[in-house]
Motif scaffolding. Structure first.
Motif, mmCIF file in Angstrom:
data_model
loop_
_atom_site.group_PDB
_atom_site.id
_atom_site.type_symbol
_atom_site.label_atom_id
_atom_site.label_comp_id
_atom_site.label_asym_id
_atom_site.label_seq_id
_atom_site.Cartn_x
_atom_site.Cartn_y
_atom_site.Cartn_z
ATOM 1 N N GLU A 1 0.820 -1.210 0.000
ATOM 2 C CA GLU A 1 0.000 0.000 0.000
ATOM 3 C C GLU A 1 0.858 1.267 0.000
ATOM 4 N N SER A 2 1.912 1.291 0.795
ATOM 5 C CA SER A 2 2.747 2.498 0.854
ATOM 6 C C SER A 2 3.550 2.685 -0.434
ATOM 7 N N ALA A 3 3.984 1.575 -1.046
ATOM 8 C CA ALA A 3 4.700 1.673 -2.319
ATOM 9 C C ALA A 3 3.785 2.256 -3.397
ATOM 10 N N LEU A 4 2.541 1.805 -3.421
ATOM 11 C CA LEU A 4 1.575 2.354 -4.382
ATOM 12 C C LEU A 4 1.266 3.814 -4.070
ATOM 13 N N ALA A 5 1.246 4.157 -2.772
ATOM 14 C CA ALA A 5 0.979 5.544 -2.378
ATOM 15 C C ALA A 5 2.069 6.483 -2.876
ATOM 16 N N THR A 6 3.303 5.981 -2.975
ATOM 17 C CA THR A 6 4.396 6.809 -3.486
ATOM 18 C C THR A 6 4.152 7.190 -4.943
ATOM 19 N N LYS B 1 1.637 15.681 -10.291
ATOM 20 C CA LYS B 1 1.965 15.881 -11.707
ATOM 21 C C LYS B 1 3.468 15.987 -11.927
ATOM 22 N N ALA B 2 4.185 15.059 -11.311
ATOM 23 C CA ALA B 2 5.640 15.043 -11.475
ATOM 24 C C ALA B 2 5.995 14.859 -12.948
ATOM 25 N N ASP B 3 6.968 15.601 -13.417
ATOM 26 C CA ASP B 3 7.431 15.455 -14.799
ATOM 27 C C ASP B 3 8.362 14.265 -14.943
ATOM 28 N N VAL B 4 9.207 14.064 -13.957
ATOM 29 C CA VAL B 4 10.152 12.951 -13.971
ATOM 30 C C VAL B 4 10.260 12.404 -12.554
ATOM 31 N N MET B 5 10.297 11.081 -12.438
ATOM 32 C CA MET B 5 10.453 10.391 -11.163
ATOM 33 C C MET B 5 11.818 9.710 -11.157
ATOM 34 N N VAL B 6 12.553 9.841 -10.099
ATOM 35 C CA VAL B 6 13.778 9.057 -9.917
ATOM 36 C C VAL B 6 13.556 8.161 -8.708
ATOM 37 N N ILE B 7 13.853 6.879 -8.850
ATOM 38 C CA ILE B 7 13.625 5.962 -7.742
ATOM 39 C C ILE B 7 14.947 5.398 -7.222
ATOM 40 N N HIS B 8 14.936 5.116 -5.941
ATOM 41 C CA HIS B 8 16.054 4.460 -5.281
ATOM 42 C C HIS B 8 15.472 3.363 -4.399
ATOM 43 N N PHE B 9 16.239 2.315 -4.189
ATOM 44 C CA PHE B 9 15.862 1.299 -3.214
ATOM 45 C C PHE B 9 16.717 1.511 -1.967
ATOM 46 N N PHE B 10 16.053 1.538 -0.825
ATOM 47 C CA PHE B 10 16.744 1.833 0.431
ATOM 48 C C PHE B 10 17.916 0.893 0.660
ATOM 49 N N GLN B 11 19.046 1.482 1.047
ATOM 50 C CA GLN B 11 20.259 0.735 1.385
ATOM 51 C C GLN B 11 20.544 0.924 2.885
ATOM 52 N N PRO B 12 20.660 -0.137 3.644
ATOM 53 C CA PRO B 12 20.877 -0.003 5.087
ATOM 54 C C PRO B 12 22.341 0.300 5.426
ATOM 55 N N TYR B 13 22.749 1.517 5.141
ATOM 56 C CA TYR B 13 24.136 1.895 5.410
ATOM 57 C C TYR B 13 24.373 1.897 6.921
ATOM 58 N N PRO B 14 25.246 1.037 7.419
ATOM 59 C CA PRO B 14 25.497 0.974 8.857
ATOM 60 C C PRO B 14 25.893 2.333 9.419
ATOM 61 N N ILE C 1 6.790 -3.093 -8.033
ATOM 62 C CA ILE C 1 6.093 -1.801 -8.060
ATOM 63 C C ILE C 1 7.101 -0.665 -8.186
ATOM 64 N N GLY C 2 8.190 -0.744 -7.426
ATOM 65 C CA GLY C 2 9.217 0.286 -7.511
ATOM 66 C C GLY C 2 9.799 0.401 -8.912
ATOM 67 N N LYS C 3 10.113 -0.737 -9.514
ATOM 68 C CA LYS C 3 10.713 -0.727 -10.846
ATOM 69 C C LYS C 3 9.724 -0.262 -11.914
ATOM 70 N N LEU C 4 8.434 -0.395 -11.630
ATOM 71 C CA LEU C 4 7.406 0.030 -12.584
ATOM 72 C C LEU C 4 6.961 1.469 -12.379
ATOM 73 N N SER C 5 7.526 2.153 -11.421
ATOM 74 C CA SER C 5 7.002 3.472 -11.055
ATOM 75 C C SER C 5 7.075 4.467 -12.214
ATOM 76 N N TYR C 6 8.157 4.422 -13.005
ATOM 77 C CA TYR C 6 8.256 5.323 -14.159
ATOM 78 C C TYR C 6 7.086 5.092 -15.117
ATOM 79 N N PHE C 7 6.869 3.820 -15.417
ATOM 80 C CA PHE C 7 5.810 3.442 -16.355
ATOM 81 C C PHE C 7 4.438 3.860 -15.832
ATOM 82 N N LEU C 8 4.193 3.616 -14.552
ATOM 83 C CA LEU C 8 2.879 3.913 -13.980
ATOM 84 C C LEU C 8 2.639 5.412 -13.850
#
Length: 493
Positions: free
Chosen positions: A340-345, A353-366, A408-415
């Motif tokens: 649900e939260s991924a879809l909410a993003t 009405k974002a023109d361009v979306m850039v996505i990142h996947f969270f990295q648990p940097y110690p 869902i994250g990888k499809l965010s540009y398309f969606l």
């Protein structure tokens, strides 16, 4: 002395300002500096160019995830040139100084590196002792580690030379790119849990958030425009909108002296009508705003980014009303992430009405608060060596519905480009009873997306396109190379 900086091809989408500023300092004091890249695919690695340069010292600016790659390459160099010295700096060594125990490393710089690097190089060249260089951890001849306290943050940024922009001439994709990258200051006062800033605040003494004088920034812009043919300035400051009084001095001067379109990173909760007017009047054509996550509870309680949906919507409208494109930064796979939260993003991006979306996947940097939280929640049991080289690849944490969130994250540009498709798939993915139906449909969309790399709204290749303003900029440059360009790969501008 002869100093080589080694840079991974993964980070060379733009000029690395940290390494090139250190390079400029060294050149200013008479040392010979060159830069080399490591191809992304290891089968293409070669050490010939570095060996031919014959460096006395090799430096690496390292982000977590790339540390093992760099050291693997350094070992290859050592096989051919056993006598050179190695220094490492950047985020990874600064936050994990035990990295100095890695074989082939001689020096490790904690924090900003311009003055420690210069003092080290000057001492080495003069044959003087280096054990007391502030800001360095040093591997002594007996194998012990000497840990010198870090220097204070340089408060007068005008005392530093401009980055060594001649760096770009060696790499055609940067040389011919009409976009220039620069920073008007350093530091960020916010404490978002996913970021290193809350650690950096206490890493060195002195004020962390600092600014260059407007005149100094303008002089660098002139150099980039007139000497290197750039026609679009991408300011990389984390929060360009932080200090309105500073912008009131800088931006009118920029419009008068430079007259080129530019990009700025803003925060939704401090963008006002007056600031939006100033940005538009002085040539801002694209703004970058970090949405991070579309779920307010996750932003508020987990990411410590207390910006409401209403503030994102209002700031987006301020930009759209003034013809400024909106690029958003988004992060999937954080602790607490759900389908649900991924879809909410994605939905928040569509609403804004974002023109361009850039996505990142969270990295648990110690060392970051969010990595500690992920470990405490049982979502991450790996070590720093298990973190991927790139944060665009996949969901890392052991989340429930991990595979679906990743898709869902990888499809965010398309969606974002096909909001009608999103509205059909969203209820199917949210409803556990129909989720099995949604999954193959999402995979089909992913196949189509990868097959075409096409955007209905902005045309082929749009997701990485430079702002439209780049190709409508005034003839204000002194070289013809940049003006003759077609679209270029540019993931962050």
């Amino acid at each position: 002395m002869r100093i080589a900086f080694i840079l991974d091809n993964i980070i060379l989408g733009q000029e690395p300002l940290g390494a090139t500023t250190i390079g400029a300092v060294l050149k200013q004091h008479g040392h010979t500096v060159d830069y080399f890249d490591i191809p992304r695919d290891r089968i293409y690695w070669t050490t010939d160019a570095v060996v031919e340069f014959k460096p006395d010292l090799i430096g690496y600016s390292i982000s977590t995830g790339l540390h093992n790659r760099y050291m693997a390459y350094n070992r290859l160099l050592k096989q051919r040139m056993p006598d050179f010295l190695t220094i490492v700096g950047g985020p990874h060594p600064s936050y994990f100084p035990d990295f100095i125990h890695t074989d082939t490393i001689d020096f490790l710089c904690v924090g900003e590196g311009e003055w420690p690097m210069l003092e080290l190089v000057e001492a080495l060249e003069a044959g003087k002792p280096v054990a007391d260089v502030a800001g360095l951890h040093i591997k002594m001849p007996d194998g012990s580690i000497r840990k010198n306290p870090p220097r204070a943050y340089e408060q007068n940024l005008d005392a530093l030379p401009f980055p060594d922009h001649s760096f770009m001439l060696k790499f055609p994709h940067l040389r011919d790119n009409p976009i220039a990258y620069l920073m008007a200051g350093r530091g960020c006062p916010y404490n978002c849990t996913f970021c290193f800033n809350h650690v950096a605040l206490d890493l060195q003494e002195g004020r962390y958030t600092r600014y260059r004088s407007p005149e100094n920034v303008i002089a660098e812009c002139m150099e980039l425009r007139d000497k290197y043919g750039k026609r679009y300035m991408a300011f990389q400051d984390d929060t360009f909108s932080l200090n309105f009084r500073y912008l009131e001095k800088l931006l009118p001067l920029y419009a008068e002296k430079i007259g080129l379109p530019y990009l700025a990173h803003l925060r939704a909760d401090n963008l006002t009508e007056r600031m939006a007017d100033l940005l538009a009047e002085t040539g801002c054509k694209r703004a970058v705003i970090g949405f991070e996550n579309g779920d307010f509870e996750i932003r508020h309680k987990i990411l410590d980014k207390k910006i409401t949906d209403e503030e994102f919507l209002a700031s987006s409208q301020l930009l759209h009303d003034r013809g400024i494109e909106l690029l958003t930064q988004n992060m999937f796979g954080v602790p607490g992430e759900t389908v649900e939260s991924a879809l909410a993003t994605i939905e928040l991006n569509i609403r804004c009405k974002a023109d361009v979306m850039v996505i990142h996947f969270f990295q648990p940097y110690p060392g970051t608060d969010l990595a500690i939280m992920a470990s405490e929640m049982g979502l991450w049991e790996g070590t720093v060596d298990d973190i991927p080289e790139c944060n665009h690849w996949f969901v890392v944490l052991d989340l429930k519905d991990k595979e679906l969130i990743d898709l869902i994250g990888k499809l965010s540009y398309f969606l974002l480009d096909y909001p009608k498709v999103f509205r059909i798939l969203k209820p199917l993915a949210e409803n556990k009873a129909t989720r099995k139906l949604a999954f193959p449909l999402l995979k089909l969309c992913r196949w189509f997306d990868m097959k075409t790399i096409y955007s209905k709204r902005r045309g082929p290749g749009c997701r990485w396109h430079p702002p439209k303003a780049v190709f409508a900029a005034p003839e204000a440059t002194s070289t013809g190379a940049a003006r003759a360009l077609g679209p270029v790969y540019c993931p962050t501008a």
